[in-house]
Design a protein around this motif. Structure first.
Motif, PDB file in Angstrom:
ATOM      1  N   SER A 114       0.802  -1.213   0.080  1.00  0.00           N
ATOM      2  CA  SER A 114      -0.006   0.234   0.001  1.00  0.00           C
ATOM      3  C   SER A 114       0.902   1.363  -0.012  1.00  0.00           C
ATOM      4  N   LEU A 115       1.964   1.222   0.470  1.00  0.00           N
ATOM      5  CA  LEU A 115       2.997   2.474   0.565  1.00  0.00           C
ATOM      6  C   LEU A 115       3.200   2.654  -0.802  1.00  0.00           C
ATOM      7  N   LEU A 116       3.869   1.530  -1.602  1.00  0.00           N
ATOM      8  CA  LEU A 116       4.077   1.655  -3.115  1.00  0.00           C
ATOM      9  C   LEU A 116       3.223   2.213  -3.798  1.00  0.00           C
ATOM     10  N   ASP A 117       1.965   1.682  -3.677  1.00  0.00           N
ATOM     11  CA  ASP A 117       0.617   2.198  -4.315  1.00  0.00           C
ATOM     12  C   ASP A 117       0.312   3.840  -3.742  1.00  0.00           C
ATOM     13  N   GLU A 118       0.360   4.090  -2.668  1.00  0.00           N
ATOM     14  CA  GLU A 118       0.235   5.658  -2.526  1.00  0.00           C
ATOM     15  C   GLU A 118       1.391   6.437  -3.112  1.00  0.00           C
ATOM     16  N   GLY A 119       2.417   6.070  -2.740  1.00  0.00           N
ATOM     17  CA  GLY A 119       3.767   6.870  -3.294  1.00  0.00           C
ATOM     18  C   GLY A 119       3.739   6.849  -4.432  1.00  0.00           C
ATOM     19  N   LEU A 120       3.071   6.217  -5.611  1.00  0.00           N
ATOM     20  CA  LEU A 120       2.945   6.809  -6.873  1.00  0.00           C
ATOM     21  C   LEU A 120       2.052   7.708  -7.097  1.00  0.00           C
ATOM     22  N   ARG A 121       1.186   8.278  -6.168  1.00  0.00           N
ATOM     23  CA  ARG A 121       0.200   9.217  -6.492  1.00  0.00           C
ATOM     24  C   ARG A 121       0.762  10.551  -5.538  1.00  0.00           C
TER      25      ARG A 121
END
Length: 143
Positions: free
Chosen positions: A59-66
């Motif tokens: 979820s950190l990778l997912d959020e960090g892309l935005r």
């Protein structure tokens, strides 16, 4: 359905050198550990001369892309429309890597195809995890 996703992704290690150092990082995702992503660095870019693995929340990778995400050892944020920065902090120092956002999104898409976000908890083998934590401890049987 695949149980693991493995993808080699080119990145640039940003340091005090005049030009960023190219490095290929391996991203790993496993249905056996559905909340985590592993980022594996080759020996030639580590201080110890050995392969190094960083583990952090999918979820950190997912959020960090935005948007800027993370507040601990791993921080991820967009650099511009097509690049993402990953900052790794340890006692030895800080590493800053720049990735093509599209490649990270591609990896993440396959990870979510393997285990959708809403099914992460279902993918856990809680009995096996509990057994591993307890290390085979047995009930004392005292009443």
């Amino acid at each position: 359905m695949f149980r693991t996703v493995e993808q080699s992704i080119p990145a640039h290690l940003i340091s005090g050198a005049p030009r960023p150092t190219p490095v290929t990082v391996c991203l790993l995702y496993s249905a056996d550990d559905p909340f985590a992503v592993r980022m594996v660095f080759p020996p030639e870019v580590s201080l110890s001369g050995a392969e190094v693995t960083w583990t952090f929340a999918r979820s950190l990778l997912d959020e960090g892309l935005r948007t800027a995400a993370g507040g601990g050892d791993v921080r991820i944020r967009p650099c511009d429309r097509s690049r993402t920065l990953v900052e790794l902090r340890s006692a030895e120092g800080v590493a800053l890597l720049r990735f093509a956002t599209g490649r990270l999104r591609h990896f993440l898409l396959h990870a979510y195809t393997t285990v959708p976000a809403e099914l992460e908890t279902c993918a856990l083998d809680l009995d096996a995890g509990l057994a591993a934590l307890l290390g085979g401890a047995r009930d004392g049987g005292q009443d």
